[in-house]
Scaffold this motif. Structure first.
Motif, mmCIF file in Angstrom:
data_model
loop_
_atom_site.group_PDB
_atom_site.id
_atom_site.type_symbol
_atom_site.label_atom_id
_atom_site.label_comp_id
_atom_site.label_asym_id
_atom_site.label_seq_id
_atom_site.Cartn_x
_atom_site.Cartn_y
_atom_site.Cartn_z
ATOM 1 N N VAL A 1 3.735 -8.063 -2.914
ATOM 2 C CA VAL A 1 4.519 -8.333 -4.088
ATOM 3 C C VAL A 1 6.150 -8.176 -3.797
ATOM 4 O O VAL A 1 6.972 -8.965 -4.055
ATOM 5 N N ILE B 1 8.969 -11.119 -3.894
ATOM 6 C CA ILE B 1 10.122 -10.819 -4.548
ATOM 7 C C ILE B 1 11.562 -11.112 -3.728
ATOM 8 O O ILE B 1 12.410 -11.703 -4.176
ATOM 9 N N ASN C 1 11.548 -17.522 -9.864
ATOM 10 C CA ASN C 1 10.257 -17.057 -9.214
ATOM 11 C C ASN C 1 10.405 -15.384 -9.014
ATOM 12 O O ASN C 1 9.511 -14.728 -9.565
ATOM 13 N N LEU D 1 8.429 -12.496 -11.203
ATOM 14 C CA LEU D 1 7.268 -11.555 -10.828
ATOM 15 C C LEU D 1 7.962 -9.953 -11.171
ATOM 16 O O LEU D 1 7.125 -9.153 -11.142
#
Length: 286
Positions: free
Chosen positions: A214, A218, A260, A264
């Motif tokens: 993740v 990011i 994006n 997230l």
């Protein structure tokens, strides 16, 4: 061959593309036996090296150092051999296999004559609990105990290897960004994101690798948007080779990657019961 080892032949460097294991008293053509497993290959090669008579390995080797331009062929020639073919010399960053599994060479024996004569190999096929970036399994091996092999493609990597590959791309992108090489940085940030975009987790995936994944998505999405912004804001003298179409493309990419990253972040906030911030995106890109 499952690993495709790089070997030294009398004709230069080669890569093993097929292998089969068999008894010396039952020698047939290459296609008459099932392909050998990695353990079969290592054991049989060891037997061949020690001149044992019970097991041999038939190897099909593609000769990579062959000069195609000086011949009438358009493919590398193949060598069929049952002789022991040593590995090419390992270098830092090479993928290798050994008795303990598959790994990457981190350090080489010293050339200054001291007592350090072992390779340092990070064994990636072993997983310890906790943060895989901190809990690494290292082996100290002699050069003849490893075989240099072809690196895995992205689609052959497991989740840990993909995250590690993405982190490497991210570090390279950060270096490009620091040197104001924004196009190169953008390409590498995109490569990092693509490396982990469609990762499928399994029972072996832990919270550390999920968190790393993740974080990569990011930070690299955000940094890709920043790279595009830098390209749009370049001085006209620095925008050589960039027409209006390219500038508009980078403006679109700013929105894409920024959205994006924020989506997230909002997904994480929603899971934690916190307020989402996606409504601010609409205001930013209205």
């Amino acid at each position: 061959d499952v690993d495709q080892r790089f070997v030294a032949t009398p004709y230069g460097k080669g890569i093993v593309i097929a292998t089969s294991k068999r008894r010396r008293n039952n020698y047939n053509s290459i296609g008459d036996e099932h392909a050998a497993t990695r353990n079969d290959i290592l054991a049989a090669i060891d037997c061949t090296r020690r001149n044992k008579d019970d097991v041999i390995v038939m190897q099909v080797v593609e000769l990579l150092d062959w000069e195609l331009s000086s011949s009438n062929i358009n493919k590398f020639p193949k060598l069929y051999s049952t002789a022991y073919l040593p590995s090419v010399r390992p270098m830092i960053g090479d993928d290798v296999i050994c008795t303990y599994g598959r790994g990457t060479v981190l350090d080489l024996p010293s050339q200054d004559g001291d007592q350090k004569n072992h390779l340092v190999v990070h064994i990636k096929s072993w997983r310890l609990q906790g943060d895989s970036n901190k809990n690494k399994v290292l082996c100290y091996l002699l050069p003849h105990q490893v075989y240099v092999v072809r690196k895995k493609t992205l689609y052959e990597m497991d989740v840990y290897e993909r995250v590690e590959h993405a982190n490497k791309c991210k570090q390279e992108a950060n270096a490009c960004f620091a040197n104001q090489q924004y196009k190169q940085a953008l390409t590498k940030y995109e490569k990092a994101v693509d490396s982990v975009r469609y990762v499928q987790h399994d029972a072996d995936s832990n919270n550390y690798v999920r968190a790393d994944l993740v974080e990569i998505m990011i930070t690299c999405s955000n940094n890709a948007a920043t790279s595009c912004l830098k390209l749009v804001l370049l001085d006209p003298q620095q925008q050589q080779g960039m027409d209006k179409e390219h500038v508009n493309y980078y403006k679109e990419m700013i929105q894409k990657y920024a959205k994006n990253a924020l989506l997230l972040i909002d997904a994480l906030n929603e899971k934690r019961g916190q307020k989402n911030s996606y409504h601010s995106i609409k205001e930013i890109f209205r």
